[in-house]
Motif scaffolding. Sequence first.
Motif, PDB file in Angstrom:
ATOM      1  N   SER A  38       0.859  -1.177   0.000  1.00  0.00           N
ATOM      2  CA  SER A  38       0.000   0.000   0.000  1.00  0.00           C
ATOM      3  C   SER A  38       0.897   1.229   0.000  1.00  0.00           C
ATOM      4  CB  SER A  38      -0.888  -0.003   1.245  1.00  0.00           C
ATOM      5  OG  SER A  38      -0.187   0.531   2.353  1.00  0.00           O
ATOM      6  N   PRO A  39       0.343   2.418  -0.295  1.00  0.00           N
ATOM      7  CA  PRO A  39       1.145   3.636  -0.216  1.00  0.00           C
ATOM      8  C   PRO A  39       1.654   3.923   1.187  1.00  0.00           C
ATOM      9  CG  PRO A  39      -0.839   4.016  -1.512  1.00  0.00           C
ATOM     10  CD  PRO A  39      -1.003   2.681  -0.859  1.00  0.00           C
ATOM     11  N   CYS A  40       1.064   3.277   2.193  1.00  0.00           N
ATOM     12  CA  CYS A  40       1.507   3.457   3.577  1.00  0.00           C
ATOM     13  C   CYS A  40       2.535   2.407   3.976  1.00  0.00           C
ATOM     14  CB  CYS A  40       0.302   3.375   4.523  1.00  0.00           C
ATOM     15  SG  CYS A  40      -0.871   4.724   4.330  1.00  0.00           S
ATOM     16  N   GLY A  41       2.918   1.547   3.043  1.00  0.00           N
ATOM     17  CA  GLY A  41       3.891   0.501   3.337  1.00  0.00           C
ATOM     18  C   GLY A  41       3.336  -0.874   3.068  1.00  0.00           C
ATOM     19  N   GLY A  42       4.110  -1.889   3.431  1.00  0.00           N
ATOM     20  CA  GLY A  42       3.675  -3.258   3.250  1.00  0.00           C
ATOM     21  C   GLY A  42       2.598  -3.625   4.238  1.00  0.00           C
ATOM     22  N   ALA A  43       1.814  -4.634   3.897  1.00  0.00           N
ATOM     23  CA  ALA A  43       0.739  -5.096   4.776  1.00  0.00           C
ATOM     24  C   ALA A  43       0.841  -6.597   4.944  1.00  0.00           C
ATOM     25  CB  ALA A  43      -0.622  -4.726   4.184  1.00  0.00           C
ATOM     26  N   SER A  44       0.580  -7.062   6.152  1.00  0.00           N
ATOM     27  CA  SER A  44       0.604  -8.490   6.452  1.00  0.00           C
ATOM     28  C   SER A  44      -0.582  -8.833   7.332  1.00  0.00           C
ATOM     29  CB  SER A  44       1.903  -8.864   7.173  1.00  0.00           C
ATOM     30  OG  SER A  44       1.788 -10.141   7.777  1.00  0.00           O
ATOM     31  N   GLY A  45      -1.135 -10.033   7.140  1.00  0.00           N
ATOM     32  CA  GLY A  45      -2.245 -10.469   7.960  1.00  0.00           C
ATOM     33  C   GLY A  45      -1.894 -10.534   9.427  1.00  0.00           C
ATOM     34  N   ALA A  46      -0.621 -10.752   9.765  1.00  0.00           N
ATOM     35  CA  ALA A  46      -0.219 -10.881  11.161  1.00  0.00           C
ATOM     36  C   ALA A  46      -0.299  -9.565  11.914  1.00  0.00           C
ATOM     37  CB  ALA A  46       1.198 -11.428  11.249  1.00  0.00           C
ATOM     38  N   THR A  47      -0.120  -8.457  11.214  1.00  0.00           N
ATOM     39  CA  THR A  47      -0.104  -7.163  11.894  1.00  0.00           C
ATOM     40  C   THR A  47      -1.482  -6.542  12.009  1.00  0.00           C
ATOM     41  OG1 THR A  47       0.522  -6.183   9.767  1.00  0.00           O
ATOM     42  CG2 THR A  47       2.275  -6.589  11.346  1.00  0.00           C
ATOM     43  N   GLY A  48      -2.461  -7.140  11.411  1.00  0.00           N
ATOM     44  CA  GLY A  48      -3.820  -6.662  11.570  1.00  0.00           C
ATOM     45  C   GLY A  48      -4.277  -5.740  10.458  1.00  0.00           C
ATOM     46  N   PRO A  49      -5.576  -5.532  10.344  1.00  0.00           N
ATOM     47  CA  PRO A  49      -6.133  -4.629   9.332  1.00  0.00           C
ATOM     48  C   PRO A  49      -5.693  -3.195   9.597  1.00  0.00           C
ATOM     49  CG  PRO A  49      -7.824  -6.014  10.347  1.00  0.00           C
ATOM     50  CD  PRO A  49      -6.609  -6.139  11.192  1.00  0.00           C
ATOM     51  N   PHE A  50      -5.686  -2.373   8.554  1.00  0.00           N
ATOM     52  CA  PHE A  50      -5.364  -0.957   8.752  1.00  0.00           C
ATOM     53  C   PHE A  50      -5.977  -0.117   7.648  1.00  0.00           C
ATOM     54  CE2 PHE A  50      -2.027  -2.355   5.907  1.00  0.00           C
ATOM     55  CZ  PHE A  50      -1.767  -1.274   5.087  1.00  0.00           C
ATOM     56  N   TYR A  51      -6.048   1.168   7.913  1.00  0.00           N
ATOM     57  CA  TYR A  51      -6.553   2.141   6.951  1.00  0.00           C
ATOM     58  C   TYR A  51      -5.409   3.025   6.501  1.00  0.00           C
ATOM     59  CZ  TYR A  51      -8.993   6.170   4.990  1.00  0.00           C
ATOM     60  OH  TYR A  51      -9.423   7.187   4.159  1.00  0.00           O
ATOM     61  N   CYS A  52      -5.280   3.207   5.203  1.00  0.00           N
ATOM     62  CA  CYS A  52      -4.246   4.077   4.645  1.00  0.00           C
ATOM     63  C   CYS A  52      -4.911   5.327   4.077  1.00  0.00           C
ATOM     64  CB  CYS A  52      -3.463   3.348   3.552  1.00  0.00           C
ATOM     65  SG  CYS A  52      -2.174   4.374   2.785  1.00  0.00           S
ATOM     66  N   PRO A  53      -4.703   6.495   4.701  1.00  0.00           N
ATOM     67  CA  PRO A  53      -5.349   7.718   4.205  1.00  0.00           C
ATOM     68  C   PRO A  53      -4.782   8.222   2.885  1.00  0.00           C
ATOM     69  CG  PRO A  53      -3.862   8.223   6.016  1.00  0.00           C
ATOM     70  CD  PRO A  53      -3.910   6.730   5.914  1.00  0.00           C
TER      71      PRO A  53
END
Length: 284
Positions: free
Chosen positions: A114-129
């Motif tokens: 994502s534009p906010c960085g990498g995403a992994s299922g282990a770190t939980g859901p997140f919102y990227c503004p």
Amino acid sequence: MKWRGRRGSRNIEDRRGRGIGGGAAVGGVGGLGLLVVVIGWFFGVDLTPLLQDGAVAPDRSSGGPITEADRQAGEFVSVTLADTEEVWSDIFARQVGEPYRPVTLVLFTGVTQSPCGGASGATGPFYCPVDRKAYLDTAFFTTLSRQLGASGDFAAAYVVAHEVAHHVQNELGILGQANRIRAQSSTERSNQISVRLELQADCLSGVWAAAARDRFGSIEPGDIAEAMNAAARIGDDTLQRGAGRVPRPETFTHGTSEQRQSWFATGYETGDITACDTFSAERL
């Protein structure tokens, strides 16, 4: 929660099964630590304390075939997202006087970018503004249930609603303003602002739940208890204790279990977004 056979959202970007290069590196504890530094404060569920002690591991480290469980989880998320779209469109029209622009929810398996960085299922859901999208590996629901002890479909709905609430904050201009202040603040002050953002998102999740109850009749006995249990399980103090640590309030970024439950209850009991002004509250 009554969700089967109901309308799903069109604002789903399905990346499941694709995977990205370097999956093994990102899936390791060291890689996750880097992710937390880059985008940690965007997470709706902060698993950092457990990740650092190796207590929570991803279910998979790269994309793979879509399982039946993945398919059903995707359908559930789509229906829940559709509910948030109807609810927030109505609330914005009545309480804000502005149109609501729905969030896009990205479903992925293992890891994605994502534009906010990498995403992994282990770190939980997140919102990227930056791209106005929420990111979710549906395998996180398994982590939520089996490893964090927050089971039930409404516990999962609460997680989705919380990330949508961050988008609501962005639509209202709250998220951007808070982000600018945090960038000029000390670490401790930045954490304090983060806590108020997260507790407000919990409150807004409660507002959504109340509206969903009245609008769709989708909430069943025990659903709110599932959401309250989930809020308790992901409080900063509970996560730090679960990692074998003494809770350190100055490091909290999401609020205690009691605070998260209290603010969700406030939103649910009032159904009013003005009741979710955590930034004016003297006591959280």
